[in-house]
Design a protein around this motif. Structure first.
Motif, PDB file in Angstrom:
ATOM      1  N   GLY A   1       0.847  -1.176  -0.025  1.00  0.00           N
ATOM      2  CA  GLY A   1       0.204  -0.061   0.057  1.00  0.00           C
ATOM      3  C   GLY A   1       0.818   1.441  -0.079  1.00  0.00           C
ATOM      4  O   GLY A   1       0.526   2.248   0.765  1.00  0.00           O
ATOM      5  N   VAL A   2       1.957   1.076  -0.691  1.00  0.00           N
ATOM      6  CA  VAL A   2       2.674   2.428  -0.729  1.00  0.00           C
ATOM      7  C   VAL A   2       2.284   3.420  -1.948  1.00  0.00           C
ATOM      8  O   VAL A   2       2.010   2.693  -3.092  1.00  0.00           O
ATOM      9  CB  VAL A   2       4.199   1.913  -0.988  1.00  0.00           C
ATOM     10  CG1 VAL A   2       5.147   3.011  -1.113  1.00  0.00           C
ATOM     11  CG2 VAL A   2       4.750   0.965   0.224  1.00  0.00           C
ATOM     12  N   PRO A   3       2.453   4.655  -1.965  1.00  0.00           N
ATOM     13  CA  PRO A   3       2.071   5.408  -3.202  1.00  0.00           C
ATOM     14  C   PRO A   3       2.929   4.916  -4.259  1.00  0.00           C
ATOM     15  O   PRO A   3       4.156   4.851  -4.233  1.00  0.00           O
ATOM     16  CB  PRO A   3       2.456   6.821  -2.815  1.00  0.00           C
ATOM     17  CG  PRO A   3       2.292   6.837  -1.254  1.00  0.00           C
ATOM     18  CD  PRO A   3       2.666   5.474  -0.659  1.00  0.00           C
ATOM     19  N   LEU A   4       2.459   4.857  -5.414  1.00  0.00           N
ATOM     20  CA  LEU A   4       3.185   4.329  -6.503  1.00  0.00           C
ATOM     21  C   LEU A   4       2.945   5.049  -7.981  1.00  0.00           C
ATOM     22  O   LEU A   4       2.050   5.509  -8.057  1.00  0.00           O
ATOM     23  CB  LEU A   4       2.727   3.026  -6.967  1.00  0.00           C
ATOM     24  CG  LEU A   4       3.327   1.920  -7.897  1.00  0.00           C
ATOM     25  CD1 LEU A   4       2.923   0.537  -7.589  1.00  0.00           C
ATOM     26  CD2 LEU A   4       2.832   2.323  -9.297  1.00  0.00           C
ATOM     27  N   VAL A   5       4.142   5.414  -8.474  1.00  0.00           N
ATOM     28  CA  VAL A   5       3.944   6.158  -9.783  1.00  0.00           C
ATOM     29  C   VAL A   5       4.583   5.196 -10.950  1.00  0.00           C
ATOM     30  O   VAL A   5       5.682   4.532 -10.758  1.00  0.00           O
ATOM     31  CB  VAL A   5       4.850   7.426  -9.967  1.00  0.00           C
ATOM     32  CG1 VAL A   5       6.123   7.387  -9.291  1.00  0.00           C
ATOM     33  CG2 VAL A   5       4.770   8.152 -11.273  1.00  0.00           C
ATOM     34  N   ALA A   6       3.664   4.924 -11.973  1.00  0.00           N
ATOM     35  CA  ALA A   6       4.118   4.061 -12.933  1.00  0.00           C
ATOM     36  C   ALA A   6       4.731   4.703 -14.110  1.00  0.00           C
ATOM     37  O   ALA A   6       4.094   5.739 -14.680  1.00  0.00           O
ATOM     38  CB  ALA A   6       2.712   3.084 -13.326  1.00  0.00           C
ATOM     39  N   VAL A   7       5.830   4.149 -14.732  1.00  0.00           N
ATOM     40  CA  VAL A   7       6.675   4.709 -15.860  1.00  0.00           C
ATOM     41  C   VAL A   7       6.443   3.511 -17.196  1.00  0.00           C
ATOM     42  O   VAL A   7       7.110   2.591 -17.122  1.00  0.00           O
ATOM     43  CB  VAL A   7       7.929   5.127 -15.602  1.00  0.00           C
ATOM     44  CG1 VAL A   7       8.451   5.905 -16.753  1.00  0.00           C
ATOM     45  CG2 VAL A   7       7.980   5.617 -14.224  1.00  0.00           C
TER      46      VAL A   7
END
Length: 238
Positions: free
Chosen positions: A175-181
């Protein structure tokens, strides 16, 4: 034709003729302007880095998307700069003390350039970095083997090409903030990263945000700013 008078020097702007550096950005946002190297000559990149560093001597300055010739000139003209040929970046000045942790997670070795750009950016923007490589979904046991490292981070940058499934998998594990690339890695029907981009935008896992194709820089900035503001993890009793 009416000619307006020259307004003279503008506060917060360093005019080099071909570029107008935003020297107030550090004060406004906490982060100095970054040199985007694509489309600039090697000599311009060197001058921009040198000027930014002189303007902000206590902060590191970053250049991204550097060609091989630009990297070579930076090494020759700015020997104190750290150049990463994988991520195509150059950093002039010492990074700040790390605040929070960004885990940069890449699916495959072919995603390394984008992951390296994200990792360098996060460090320059003040976060500690845990680089986790080659944990793509074709071998899910590799992701499970680093689950504790994923959960310990304050923000995740998950880099993947092909079908772009890794952010959904990681987003379902922690449940960690995640930015997808999404990256432009893949065969014909990946459409230069469009397939991965659409997959990430349609992720079923909650808490996943997405940047543009190959935009490791944008992901690194976002993640570092999240990590810098993250409170230390504490066990709270109700």
């Amino acid at each position: 034709m009416t000619h307006l008078p020259d307004p003279g020097p503008q506060p917060g702007v360093h005019d080099l003729g071909y570029a107008r550096l935003d020297t107030d950005r550090l004060e406004r946002t906490g982060d100095a302007e970054v040199v985007y190297g694509a489309g600039k000559t090697p000599a311009q990149i060197v001058e921009l880095l040198r000027t930014l560093h002189a303007t902000h001597p206590g902060h590191p300055v970053l250049a991204t998307r550097l060609s091989t010739s630009a990297q070579e000139l930076v090494v020759a003209e700015l020997p104190a700069a750290v150049v990463d040929p994988v991520g195509r970046t150059a950093v002039l000045g010492e990074p700040p003390s790390a605040s929070g942790t960004v885990a940069v997670v890449s699916a495959g070795t072919s995603d390394a350039p984008v992951a390296a750009e994200a990792a360098t950016t996060a460090r320059v923007f003040g976060a500690g970095v845990d680089l986790i490589t080659d944990v793509g979904v074709a071998g899910l046991h590799r992701v499970m083997g680093v689950r504790e490292r994923l959960a310990a981070a304050d923000c995740l940058v998950v880099v993947a090409g092909m079908e772009g499934a890794l952010p959904s998998v990681v987003g379902g594990l922690v449940g960690v903030p995640l930015v997808a690339v999404p990256t432009s890695v893949g065969y014909g029907a990946s459409f230069g990263g469009v397939a991965a981009l659409l997959a990430m935008l349609n992720s079923c896992a909650p808490g996943v945000t997405v940047v543009n194709i190959d935009n490791g820089f944008g992901a690194g900035v976002f993640a570092a700013r999240v990590a810098r503001r993250a409170a230390p993890a504490e066990v709270k009793e109700r």
